[in-house]
Scaffold this active site. Structure first.
Site, PDB file in Angstrom:
ATOM      1  N   SER A 222       0.853  -1.193   0.000  1.00 36.17           N
ATOM      2  CA  SER A 222       0.000   0.000   0.000  1.00 36.17           C
ATOM      3  C   SER A 222       0.877   1.228   0.000  1.00 36.17           C
ATOM      4  CB  SER A 222      -0.913   0.022   1.235  1.00 36.17           C
ATOM      5  OG  SER A 222      -1.767  -1.092   1.264  1.00 36.17           O
ATOM      6  N   ASN A 223       0.291   2.338  -0.432  1.00 36.52           N
ATOM      7  CA  ASN A 223       0.975   3.630  -0.386  1.00 36.52           C
ATOM      8  C   ASN A 223       0.067   4.659   0.264  1.00 36.52           C
ATOM      9  OD1 ASN A 223       3.170   2.700  -2.188  1.00 36.52           O
ATOM     10  ND2 ASN A 223       1.613   2.805  -3.784  1.00 36.52           N
TER      11      ASN A 223
END
Length: 824
Positions: A222-223
């Site tokens: 994820s970012n």
């Protein structure tokens, strides 16, 4: 099949009724108003928590009823009974039947009774909403969705306890729910010197552990980027949420807007089957999460009583190990039903485990050392889970949704209900927050340094600190106590955890807390708080490209906008830029190595060019991105996977090698190293050529042309149409990660990656400005218009405007507004 059923009245009179329902003391029904806007997003408005849950449960069931029903079956330990031996999972059933206290009275007393009343009402209402949908539609008229449950015998009315069991399944994903941990618990089969407890009550085979997976998922991630007033052109806060969650089943997202006037008003995404917003925004605050790889458990080495292998000794005191036999039913392929039993063993803080499955990932010699009861060193191992008693999350996330600024948001996280996520947030005034405020065992660095002894120190080192085994012979080595931690939890409290408050920026891409801001490192915390990408450790390539893109935008050098600083438009451009950072730092060297090898390779006249050379030729033409029109991205994808298979261990996702990189990792330059491949080293040459050969062979076997455009290679089939999916394999440095395995014809089985994406900011108006997308779309019903509509929009790099204020919702409403009602 019509979406609005007989319990729904789309009339002005109904709207009037709900407006007055909070004043009607005699009306004890659930009532909720549902308005669906573009792309099927439900906006649910109610006047009490039970009714809010009712509306949410009903709308979710309209889109994904069978998915929730099957996950409830799994959480209850009944998958092999109702889905059959082939589709179910006996081992999982045994674990979930154990941890979910199938004695529902225990579950009620131990967990549900500890919840605030409004949360109990919310969950009960959600179950009632799902049940109302089933009653309205009927089991034989359910959509032919994937997964499908139309006409199945196991389809039934849900209870609130069914949902709580499902919540626990999700809560334990980073600990007991890990495959490697489940295998360890199943492998602890009792003392060697006494008859084992029953493991079976029929002629069916005893369940055997599955191959243990790693603790580091290298395929996705994820970012998140939180931007304060010093980083935006508008001087207000801004947030990008880009979780890379599954596209189906457990952990997938559902878009929704939930409102109780004057009490709660939040929009965003809820984990499928959950009654609250997990990632989202309200009028003044936006928040998001990335999965953290901090330790969520530890093991303890126990000294057995020499006279009784079901007792262990702590500081001279003898303590009991208690067996518990769990049974599950299994429907075999011939239709017969067996009962399978397995005996687990409890110690004071959890379950006895075997380290043999994890040790086998290191070497067969280690596996032999840790097998048996006792082991070769005369010990056994015990497991303690940081989240085993943690059902505080729903209350915590509701309070997050009620927050009006960063300070109030962080106050909510003090409940330590977050099981395994980094948190990033921004508010209207331009303040930001990063925090690793989650459930982490309270083990100080001093305790780690003194209580991990002997062969256990080798296990800690060889697993990159992922598996920590403490000395269980003394309470001095047990988890500590923080005054601000949940009572009896043994967790770190809020004040002990890494946090960053600022007005510039913070980001995370699944590495630890360390480099949340490049100029303000968070340091001096126990290594238990982040074994992947921890302090002084190599960072994954998504972390590096995240920092690179943010730095370029703050400097105004990325070409998006001549002015430095972020706008919502430039934040969205960053999200969809589809660079491959691994190619940017290595492909020139790969091509040099190819050229060198070609020059010294003699081919007979008319001989066919080796496939690795053909792969090199195509890579020279590739644009080094994963756009839908990129040609050759599949080669680099399989090339990078082959390198990782050769160089990355099971407990670390970093591509680390002293033989490959021209510039090795330097802790003093963690965002700029490693860099380049060593074109002069024979070992590097061999690694590169072999990986290219593997890549070409795999693509040939799958029938994928080396130069085929990405639009034909990575797709999401929907109703006979292959929707092209941009983005790619996260570990090779793709910010917009997509997780999929190569199958016949390409990457056609997308499991996870870019999922719910949100970009949020504010201006002078009361309404937040939010745009985003749900990449896999809202509905699992192939007949729904929302089965693939957002997926098609994603393919074109489009964005959905998220209407938050009532006037905007009304302007975007589809099919009017509905009232649903049902008995409490």
């Amino acid at each position: 099949m019509k979406r609005l059923s007989r319990s729904i009245f789309i009339t002005l009179l109904a709207l009037t009724l709900i407006a007055c329902s909070d004043d009607d003391d005699d009306n004890n029904d659930y009532r909720a108003e549902i308005t669906r806007t573009s792309y099927g997003i439900p906006h649910i408005r109610a006047y009490d928590w039970g009714s809010l849950g009712f509306g949410h449960g009903y709308s979710f069931a309209e889109d994904r009823f069978c998915m929730l029903m099957q996950e409830v079956i799994k959480a209850s330990g009944q998958s092999a009974e109702f889905l059959g031996e082939a589709r179910g999972n006996i081992n999982n059933d045994l674990i979930y039947a154990l941890i979910n206290n199938n004695d529902e009275g225990q579950l009620e007393e131990r967990y549900i009774s500890q919840q605030p009343n409004y949360i109990v009402e919310l969950v009960e209402g959600y179950a009632a909403g799902v049940n109302q949908y089933l009653a309205d539609v009927g089991v034989d008229n359910l959509p032919d969705s994937d997964p499908a449950c139309r006409g199945e015998d196991y389809v039934r009315q849900l209870t609130a306890i069914d949902l709580w069991k499902y919540f626990r399944l999700i809560q334990l994903q980073g600990s007991t729910g890990q495959g490697i941990i489940k295998d360890a618990l199943l492998a602890a089969t009792g003392p060697d010197d006494m008859p084992s407890f029953p493991s079976i009550t029929s002629t069916a085979p005893t369940p055997t552990p599955t191959p243990a997976p790693t603790l580091v998922d290298t395929s996705s991630g994820s970012n998140a980027i939180a931007l304060g007033r010093d980083a935006t052109q508008t001087g207000t806060g801004m947030l990008l949420g880009n979780p890379h969650q599954p596209w189906q089943g457990v952990g997938s997202w559902y878009q929704v807007h939930l409102t109780i006037p004057g009490e709660y008003d939040a929009m965003g995404a809820a984990l499928a089957g959950f009654p609250m917003i997990g990632i989202g925004f309200n009028q003044d605050v936006a928040w998001t999460h990335t999965v953290s790889v901090a330790n969520r458990f530890t093991l303890f080495e126990l000294s057995l009583n020499p006279d009784n292998s079901l007792e262990y000794i702590v500081d001279g005191e003898t303590k009991a190990i208690t067996p518990e036999t769990i049974s599950v039913r299994v429907t075999r392929e011939d239709g017969t039903v067996d009962t399978v039993e397995h005996t687990f063993y409890h110690w004071e803080y959890g379950l006895i485990a075997s380290l043999a499955p994890a040790a086998s990932l290191i070497s067969p010699a280690f596996e032999a050392v840790f097998a048996g009861w006792p082991t070769a060193t005369g010990k056994i191992y015990a497991f303690r889970d940081a989240n085993i008693d943690n059902l505080r999350g729903i209350d915590m996330w509701i309070k997050v949704g009620q927050s009006e600024n960063i300070q109030q948001l962080t106050d909510a996280y003090k409940l330590i209900g977050n099981p395994l996520f980094h948190t990033l947030a921004a508010d209207r005034d331009g303040s930001i927050f990063y925090g690793e405020v989650s459930a982490i065992p309270n083990v100080s660095q001093a305790k780690l340094d003194t209580c991990v002894r002997g062969i256990n120190a080798s296990i800690k080192s060889l697993t990159n600190d992922a598996i920590v085994v403490l000395d269980g012979s003394t309470e001095d080595c047990n988890w500590g106590v923080d005054a601000d931690a949940p009572e009896g939890s043994g967790l770190f409290g809020y004040e002990s955890l890494p946090k960053y408050f600022a007005t510039d920026y913070a980001l995370n891409s699944n590495d630890s807390y360390w480099l949340s801001n490049a100029d303000n490192k968070l340091e001096g915390f126990p290594s238990l708080m982040g074994f992947a990408g921890g302090e002084g450790k190599q960072q994954n390539l998504r972390t590096q490209i995240n920092h690179d893109m943010v730095a370029a935008r703050l400097a105004g050098t990325d070409g998006f906008d001549a002015s430095p600083g972020f706008t919502l438009a430039s934040l969205q451009q960053l999200m969809y830029d589809n660079r491959v950072f691994g190619a940017e730092i290595s492909l020139d060297d790969v091509l040099t190595i190819c050229s060198n090898v070609m020059a010294k390779t003699d081919l007979l006249a008319g001989a066919e060019q080796p496939r690795e050379f053909a792969a090199c030729d195509q890579l020279a033409l590739w644009d080094r991105k994963v756009e839908v029109d990129s040609e050759g991205a599949q080669i680099f994808t399989e090339f990078w996977k082959a390198l990782a298979d050769e160089l990355s261990g099971p407990f670390d996702s970093a591509l680390a090698s002293n033989e490959l990189w021209a510039t090795d990792f330097d802790p003093a330059k963690p965002l700029n190293t490693p860099r380049g491949f060593d074109t002069s080293a024979a070992a590097a040459e061999t690694l590169v050529i072999n990986a290219l050969s593997v890549a070409a062979s795999k693509l040939d076997e799958a029938g994928v042309e080396l130069g085929a455009p990405w639009s034909e290679v990575q797709v999401y089939p929907r109703n006979g149409i292959d929707i092209p999916i941009h983005g790619g394999h996260g570990p090779m440095g793709v910010f917009g990660a997509i997780s999929s395995s190569l199958v016949e014809g390409g990457y056609r089985n997308i499991r996870a990656g870019n999922s719910y994406i949100q970009t949020v900011t504010w201006d002078e108006s009361e309404c937040p400005i939010a745009e985003g997308i749900l990449t896999h779309s809202q509905s699992l019903d192939p007949e729904s218009p929302h089965y693939g509509d957002q997926t098609a929009l994603y393919a074109m790099k489009g964005w959905v405007s998220f209407p938050f204020c009532r006037s905007d919702i009304a302007a975007d409403a589809v099919d009017g507004t509905a009232i649903i009602s049902g008995n409490r």
